[in-house]
Scaffold this motif. Structure first.
Motif, mmCIF file in Angstrom:
data_model
loop_
_atom_site.group_PDB
_atom_site.id
_atom_site.type_symbol
_atom_site.label_atom_id
_atom_site.label_comp_id
_atom_site.label_asym_id
_atom_site.label_seq_id
_atom_site.Cartn_x
_atom_site.Cartn_y
_atom_site.Cartn_z
ATOM 1 N N PRO A 133 29.814 35.701 -33.205
ATOM 2 C CA PRO A 133 30.724 35.447 -33.032
ATOM 3 C C PRO A 133 30.909 34.060 -33.576
ATOM 4 N N THR A 134 32.320 33.203 -33.636
ATOM 5 C CA THR A 134 32.517 32.015 -33.897
ATOM 6 C C THR A 134 33.182 31.464 -32.746
ATOM 7 N N VAL A 135 32.895 30.595 -31.784
ATOM 8 C CA VAL A 135 33.537 29.814 -30.908
ATOM 9 C C VAL A 135 34.616 28.697 -31.159
ATOM 10 N N GLY A 136 34.978 28.543 -30.143
ATOM 11 C CA GLY A 136 35.630 27.511 -30.180
ATOM 12 C C GLY A 136 37.766 26.653 -29.838
ATOM 13 N N LEU A 137 37.777 26.321 -30.174
ATOM 14 C CA LEU A 137 39.507 25.698 -29.222
ATOM 15 C C LEU A 137 40.737 26.595 -30.303
ATOM 16 N N LEU A 138 41.204 27.442 -29.445
ATOM 17 C CA LEU A 138 42.052 28.726 -30.576
ATOM 18 C C LEU A 138 43.896 27.263 -30.510
ATOM 19 N N VAL A 139 43.224 26.953 -32.173
ATOM 20 C CA VAL A 139 44.991 26.520 -32.332
ATOM 21 C C VAL A 139 45.259 26.728 -33.739
ATOM 22 N N ALA A 140 45.470 28.155 -34.133
ATOM 23 C CA ALA A 140 46.731 28.808 -34.194
ATOM 24 C C ALA A 140 46.715 29.890 -34.762
ATOM 25 N N ALA A 141 47.158 31.256 -33.831
ATOM 26 C CA ALA A 141 47.901 31.907 -33.657
ATOM 27 C C ALA A 141 49.176 32.403 -34.429
ATOM 28 N N THR A 142 49.146 32.363 -35.659
ATOM 29 C CA THR A 142 50.525 33.325 -36.906
ATOM 30 C C THR A 142 50.571 34.906 -37.743
ATOM 31 N N ARG A 143 50.851 35.305 -37.634
ATOM 32 C CA ARG A 143 51.507 37.114 -38.139
ATOM 33 C C ARG A 143 49.973 37.341 -38.520
ATOM 34 N N THR A 144 49.556 36.134 -39.461
ATOM 35 C CA THR A 144 48.405 36.966 -40.139
ATOM 36 C C THR A 144 46.845 36.377 -40.179
ATOM 37 N N VAL A 201 38.594 15.663 -42.949
ATOM 38 C CA VAL A 201 39.502 15.991 -41.899
ATOM 39 C C VAL A 201 40.614 17.440 -42.020
ATOM 40 N N PRO A 202 40.290 18.248 -40.931
ATOM 41 C CA PRO A 202 41.009 19.613 -40.550
ATOM 42 C C PRO A 202 42.329 19.409 -41.423
ATOM 43 N N GLN A 203 43.029 19.937 -42.682
ATOM 44 C CA GLN A 203 43.818 19.480 -43.068
ATOM 45 C C GLN A 203 45.257 20.422 -41.743
ATOM 46 N N PRO A 204 46.387 19.215 -41.760
ATOM 47 C CA PRO A 204 47.345 19.287 -40.502
ATOM 48 C C PRO A 204 47.472 21.053 -41.044
ATOM 49 N N LEU A 205 47.937 21.825 -39.348
ATOM 50 C CA LEU A 205 48.418 23.039 -40.090
ATOM 51 C C LEU A 205 49.976 23.494 -40.321
ATOM 52 N N PRO A 206 50.304 24.490 -40.542
ATOM 53 C CA PRO A 206 51.630 24.842 -41.006
ATOM 54 C C PRO A 206 52.264 24.980 -39.605
ATOM 55 N N PRO A 207 53.075 24.814 -39.455
ATOM 56 C CA PRO A 207 54.496 24.690 -38.414
ATOM 57 C C PRO A 207 55.102 26.795 -38.484
ATOM 58 N N GLU A 208 53.946 27.245 -37.713
ATOM 59 C CA GLU A 208 54.147 28.292 -37.977
ATOM 60 C C GLU A 208 54.669 28.906 -36.844
ATOM 61 N N VAL A 209 54.966 29.681 -36.975
ATOM 62 C CA VAL A 209 55.792 29.818 -35.121
ATOM 63 C C VAL A 209 54.083 31.018 -34.386
#
Length: 307
Positions: free
Chosen positions: A268-279, A236-244
């Motif tokens: 392109p890769t298509v999916g659900l955006l679950v994180a967008a951090t600074r980097t 299973v994917p690792q938990p996402l870090p709690p970044e802003v």
């Protein structure tokens, strides 16, 4: 730490960059050899569309682009560091230049017809033409060979000026800049030696390359593509870090989006955006063979759009 799986092929310059960073970090890894040209069904099962080489798999997490792979490996094993504190900015800027400007000039020089003929000697008939057609389809830049040679010589002299004073580009220890500058030169020297005479004018560069080669490529064990997909399906994917969440597009988390490279290999890769951090961006997607995955991209060099 879940095992590191690098999907690559031997003659890929960017894959060699990743292999050298694994060696620098003294890491063990599993080696999955991918095709150098499309179709790549096992690659797409994991990435969802991204087809550049290499990418790094850790369980059900897929990391695209060597800039991001370097960050991931730095997080997993901070020492020795790729980003010395006093070089954090300049090393990244230099690496980005090397991965783009230097790489483009070097490869336009490296893949001139006589070099391509030598590179594909012993391959099945039509392999060189298939490779050329594949790279044209990816949008690979094709500077005029004479212009590329002139730029490459200038870049080599500038690198020589740096390593005449130090063992590595910015001092006594290598950093991310060294590995980014090294891989297209490695291709000249090792993959198309018929073109390697251009390096002879800068002996300091050859000595620097020898120092980087001596770091090795870590400890690799072979793994089949199907076994790598099985690893993903069983994880299973690792938990996402709690970044802003950093919103630059007006696209909310949970939106259906696509991410693609700005240039060269823009599938392109298509999916659900679950994180967008600074980097980085992270997409969640499900594949019939590989199961639930998180596919990660760096922000720089990639385009986010609503799907």
């Amino acid at each position: 730490m879940t095992e590191l799986i690098l999907h690559h092929y031997p003659a890929s310059p960017f894959a060699h960059k990743a292999r050298c960073v694994l060696g620098f970090k003294r890491l063990a890894w599993r080696s999955v050899i991918v095709p150098s040209v499309m179709p790549k069904p096992d690659v797409v099962a994991l990435t969802g569309g991204y087809r550049r080489t290499p990418f790094l798999q850790i369980g059900a997490d897929i990391y695209c682009d060597t800039a991001l792979i370097c960050d991931v490996l730095e997080h997993l094993r901070p020492e020795p560091t790729l980003y010395p504190p006093h070089l954090k900015g300049v090393s990244r800027v230099f690496a980005q230049w090397a991965d783009t400007m230097l790489f483009t000039a070097a490869m336009a020089y490296n893949l001139q017809p006589r070099a391509a003929e030598a590179l594909f000697a012993g391959f099945p008939e039509g392999a060189a033409q298939a490779f050329s057609a594949d790279r044209r389809a990816m949008g690979m830049a094709h500077p005029h060979p004479q212009d590329a040679a002139a730029a490459y010589r200038s870049y080599l002299r500038r690198i020589a000026n740096m390593v005449e004073e130090h063992d590595f580009l910015f001092g006594s220890e290598p950093c991310v800049a060294d590995f980014a500058a090294y891989h297209p030169l490695w291709f000249t020297r090792q993959c198309v030696p018929v073109m390697a005479g251009i390096l002879s004018a800068t002996p300091a560069v050859l000595e620097w390359m020898d120092r980087l080669a001596a770091l090795g490529q870590g400890r690799a064990e072979k793994l089949s593509a199907q076994d790598a997909i099985t690893v993903a399906a069983g994880a299973v994917p690792q938990p996402l870090p709690p970044e802003v969440f950093q919103d630059e597009h007006g696209i909310a988390l949970g939106s259906h989006v696509s991410i693609a490279a700005e240039s060269f290999g823009t599938e392109p890769t298509v999916g659900l955006l679950v994180a967008a951090t600074r980097t980085r961006y992270t997409l969640a997607r499900t594949d019939p063979r590989a199961g639930d995955l998180h596919v990660h991209f760096p922000r720089i060099g990639y385009v986010l759009r609503p799907a």
